[in-house]
Motif scaffolding. Sequence first.
Motif, PDB file in Angstrom:
ATOM      1  N   SER A 112       0.730  -1.264   0.059  1.00 51.33           N
ATOM      2  CA  SER A 112       0.118  -0.123  -0.131  1.00 51.33           C
ATOM      3  C   SER A 112       1.026   1.310   0.011  1.00 51.33           C
ATOM      4  O   SER A 112       0.216   2.301  -0.461  1.00 51.33           O
ATOM      5  N   LYS A 113       2.019   1.167   0.648  1.00 52.90           N
ATOM      6  CA  LYS A 113       2.975   2.371   0.647  1.00 52.90           C
ATOM      7  C   LYS A 113       2.409   3.396   1.383  1.00 52.90           C
ATOM      8  O   LYS A 113       2.516   4.588   1.261  1.00 52.90           O
ATOM      9  N   ILE A 118       1.137   6.803   7.618  1.00 47.24           N
ATOM     10  CA  ILE A 118       0.857   6.651   9.103  1.00 47.24           C
ATOM     11  C   ILE A 118       1.843   7.362   9.842  1.00 47.24           C
ATOM     12  O   ILE A 118       1.522   7.506  11.120  1.00 47.24           O
ATOM     13  N   ASP A 119       3.069   7.317   9.673  1.00 46.82           N
ATOM     14  CA  ASP A 119       4.148   7.768  10.796  1.00 46.82           C
ATOM     15  C   ASP A 119       3.897   9.355  10.817  1.00 46.82           C
ATOM     16  O   ASP A 119       4.352   9.962  11.643  1.00 46.82           O
ATOM     17  N   GLN A 120       3.168   9.972   9.852  1.00 45.37           N
ATOM     18  CA  GLN A 120       2.841  11.409  10.017  1.00 45.37           C
ATOM     19  C   GLN A 120       1.857  11.829  10.928  1.00 45.37           C
ATOM     20  O   GLN A 120       1.642  12.832  11.370  1.00 45.37           O
ATOM     21  N   ALA A 121       1.101  10.700  11.395  1.00 42.46           N
ATOM     22  CA  ALA A 121       0.185  11.019  12.456  1.00 42.46           C
ATOM     23  C   ALA A 121       0.733  11.326  13.799  1.00 42.46           C
ATOM     24  O   ALA A 121       1.717  11.146  14.084  1.00 42.46           O
ATOM     25  N   LEU A 132       6.537  -5.366  12.634  1.00 40.94           N
ATOM     26  CA  LEU A 132       6.997  -4.021  12.045  1.00 40.94           C
ATOM     27  C   LEU A 132       8.489  -4.223  11.635  1.00 40.94           C
ATOM     28  O   LEU A 132       9.274  -3.111  11.193  1.00 40.94           O
ATOM     29  N   SER A 133       8.836  -5.291  10.930  1.00 38.61           N
ATOM     30  CA  SER A 133      10.065  -5.520  10.522  1.00 38.61           C
ATOM     31  C   SER A 133      10.173  -4.787   9.110  1.00 38.61           C
ATOM     32  O   SER A 133       9.519  -4.455   8.731  1.00 38.61           O
ATOM     33  N   LYS A 134      11.559  -4.755   8.848  1.00 43.05           N
ATOM     34  CA  LYS A 134      11.964  -3.892   7.584  1.00 43.05           C
ATOM     35  C   LYS A 134      11.067  -3.986   6.404  1.00 43.05           C
ATOM     36  O   LYS A 134      10.707  -3.224   5.521  1.00 43.05           O
ATOM     37  N   GLU A 135      10.766  -5.452   6.048  1.00 44.03           N
ATOM     38  CA  GLU A 135      10.165  -5.755   5.045  1.00 44.03           C
ATOM     39  C   GLU A 135       8.798  -5.065   4.741  1.00 44.03           C
ATOM     40  O   GLU A 135       8.121  -4.919   3.979  1.00 44.03           O
ATOM     41  N   TYR A 136       8.182  -4.862   6.114  1.00 46.59           N
ATOM     42  CA  TYR A 136       6.894  -4.133   6.003  1.00 46.59           C
ATOM     43  C   TYR A 136       6.739  -2.695   6.299  1.00 46.59           C
ATOM     44  O   TYR A 136       5.749  -1.810   6.061  1.00 46.59           O
ATOM     45  N   VAL A 137       7.954  -1.814   6.631  1.00 50.21           N
ATOM     46  CA  VAL A 137       8.005  -0.610   7.014  1.00 50.21           C
ATOM     47  C   VAL A 137       7.398   0.289   5.778  1.00 50.21           C
ATOM     48  O   VAL A 137       6.676   1.231   6.391  1.00 50.21           O
ATOM     49  N   GLU A 138       7.616   0.154   4.723  1.00 48.51           N
ATOM     50  CA  GLU A 138       7.156   1.060   3.618  1.00 48.51           C
ATOM     51  C   GLU A 138       5.781   0.946   3.494  1.00 48.51           C
ATOM     52  O   GLU A 138       4.905   2.028   3.218  1.00 48.51           O
ATOM     53  N   VAL A 140       3.558  -0.092   6.595  1.00 49.09           N
ATOM     54  CA  VAL A 140       2.878   0.147   7.957  1.00 49.09           C
ATOM     55  C   VAL A 140       3.493   1.139   8.481  1.00 49.09           C
ATOM     56  O   VAL A 140       3.071   1.504   9.676  1.00 49.09           O
ATOM     57  N   GLY A 141       4.724   1.394   8.313  1.00 53.73           N
ATOM     58  CA  GLY A 141       5.370   2.794   9.007  1.00 53.73           C
ATOM     59  C   GLY A 141       6.071   1.980  10.356  1.00 53.73           C
ATOM     60  O   GLY A 141       6.039   0.955  10.401  1.00 53.73           O
ATOM     61  N   THR A 142       6.612   3.030  11.237  1.00 49.42           N
ATOM     62  CA  THR A 142       7.442   2.507  12.202  1.00 49.42           C
ATOM     63  C   THR A 142       7.014   2.852  13.490  1.00 49.42           C
ATOM     64  O   THR A 142       7.141   2.271  14.529  1.00 49.42           O
ATOM     65  N   ARG A 143       6.217   4.043  13.468  1.00 45.84           N
ATOM     66  CA  ARG A 143       5.869   4.684  14.715  1.00 45.84           C
ATOM     67  C   ARG A 143       4.757   4.016  15.396  1.00 45.84           C
ATOM     68  O   ARG A 143       3.693   3.611  14.804  1.00 45.84           O
ATOM     69  N   THR A 144       4.763   3.844  17.016  1.00 40.79           N
ATOM     70  CA  THR A 144       3.686   3.445  17.666  1.00 40.79           C
ATOM     71  C   THR A 144       3.582   4.002  18.847  1.00 40.79           C
ATOM     72  O   THR A 144       4.600   4.224  19.420  1.00 40.79           O
ATOM     73  N   HIS A 145       2.342   4.494  19.221  1.00 40.70           N
ATOM     74  CA  HIS A 145       1.967   5.099  20.472  1.00 40.70           C
ATOM     75  C   HIS A 145       1.375   4.324  21.155  1.00 40.70           C
ATOM     76  O   HIS A 145       1.416   4.491  22.645  1.00 40.70           O
ATOM     77  N   LEU A 146       0.350   3.432  20.959  1.00 43.74           N
ATOM     78  CA  LEU A 146      -0.478   2.547  21.874  1.00 43.74           C
ATOM     79  C   LEU A 146      -0.690   1.090  20.759  1.00 43.74           C
ATOM     80  O   LEU A 146      -0.830   1.308  19.549  1.00 43.74           O
ATOM     81  N   VAL A 147      -0.230   0.119  21.463  1.00 44.98           N
ATOM     82  CA  VAL A 147      -0.322  -1.301  20.717  1.00 44.98           C
ATOM     83  C   VAL A 147      -1.061  -2.141  21.786  1.00 44.98           C
ATOM     84  O   VAL A 147      -1.039  -2.171  22.946  1.00 44.98           O
ATOM     85  N   THR A 148      -2.116  -2.788  21.226  1.00 46.81           N
ATOM     86  CA  THR A 148      -2.862  -3.808  22.063  1.00 46.81           C
ATOM     87  C   THR A 148      -2.125  -5.149  21.923  1.00 46.81           C
ATOM     88  O   THR A 148      -1.375  -5.564  21.108  1.00 46.81           O
ATOM     89  N   ALA A 149      -2.205  -5.932  23.055  1.00 44.60           N
ATOM     90  CA  ALA A 149      -1.600  -7.168  23.179  1.00 44.60           C
ATOM     91  C   ALA A 149      -2.552  -8.203  23.650  1.00 44.60           C
ATOM     92  O   ALA A 149      -3.324  -7.716  24.782  1.00 44.60           O
ATOM     93  N   ASN A 150      -3.034  -9.378  23.062  1.00 46.64           N
ATOM     94  CA  ASN A 150      -3.886 -10.030  23.645  1.00 46.64           C
ATOM     95  C   ASN A 150      -3.211 -11.007  24.476  1.00 46.64           C
ATOM     96  O   ASN A 150      -2.037 -11.642  23.995  1.00 46.64           O
ATOM     97  N   PRO A 151      -3.851 -11.474  25.660  1.00 49.53           N
ATOM     98  CA  PRO A 151      -3.025 -12.196  26.462  1.00 49.53           C
ATOM     99  C   PRO A 151      -2.683 -13.603  25.797  1.00 49.53           C
ATOM    100  O   PRO A 151      -1.820 -14.383  26.105  1.00 49.53           O
ATOM    101  N   SER A 152      -3.568 -14.066  24.838  1.00 49.88           N
ATOM    102  CA  SER A 152      -3.506 -15.236  24.129  1.00 49.88           C
ATOM    103  C   SER A 152      -1.940 -15.223  23.549  1.00 49.88           C
ATOM    104  O   SER A 152      -1.487 -16.295  23.262  1.00 49.88           O
TER     105      SER A 152
END
Length: 310
Positions: A112-113, A118-121, A132-138, A140-152
Amino acid sequence: VLCWFYIFPVYRLPRDKEIVEEVLRQGEIWQKNQTGIDLYRKLLTDCCDPQRMFAVTKENSPMGKVLWYDGEFYHSHTVNNETYPLFVQDNPLQLPLKKCAVVGNGGILRHSKCGRHIDQADFVMRCNLPPLSKEYVEDVGTRTHLVTANPSIIEKRFQNLLWSRKAFVDSMKVYGSSYIYMPAFSMKPGTDPSLRAYYALADTSSNLTMLFANPEFLRTVGKFWKARSVHAKRLSTGLFLISLALGLCEEVTAYGFWPFSVGLDEQPVSHHYYDNILPYKWFHAMPEEFVQLWHLHKSGTLRMRVGHCP
Ligand code: CDP
């Protein structure tokens, strides 16, 4: 048959293909509608009070408070000496958040490029500790301020942190100094792995801050969408985050929400941008959710990015 239909009109969800065609007709046209944004913020504030309630805090969950699990019946946790100290004092976010990007994990993000967008938000929210590894950065971006984690995930990917605390803490480094948002009090079996995750981060002075999702908030948000034709056992993580964003942010753009197996170019799309493992069929109602989100897109209340980013 006709009479029966008039007495009990059946809400028919448009088939996937019809939804795709409608999205194609609309194209990339989008016009921000401040009235719609204000209205949804008010609706969500009235029902669910995201500012005060999205996380379990010392302020909304004092010692002795009974937290009723939202993902199952008749289970509760009474805040005690062990859990109270783990809660943040109060909502730690600097409000209002300005431009928010909510990133779902849909396969349409692939190629999607959209990474740069995303990173400009000002505030980037992601679901379920996504790669968020290198192959996906273009894409999905690199920055994160909040990330959910499921206990599973803690149980499956990190063996319940019994001997892989270092692997867990290391793999959290891609999320920088963000908030990790865990539904610790949604299902009883999820509490222990969530507390373990808290200790693994705290013991290693990680930059991440653990926030436990408030089950009362999750329940009220579930009701909010149920009243708007989303009938699922449980809302998807992405819809919880979009609801939170609509309550807290001045402007919301959603990426990676596309629960269909065919893209706008009629090519197959994988379920996730990083794999094609399909969800448990009757648990979520992602196409129903998408229809609601697309209404909000059309009304200018939030922006859905479903194609390539320019
Ligand atoms: O755990 P869950 O199945 O809810 O989420 P996920 O597969 O990790 O994806 C995160 C979120 O992205 C979902 O909760 C959905 O809201 C959204 N999603 C989507 O809209 N379309 C897809 N094909 C995959 C995910």
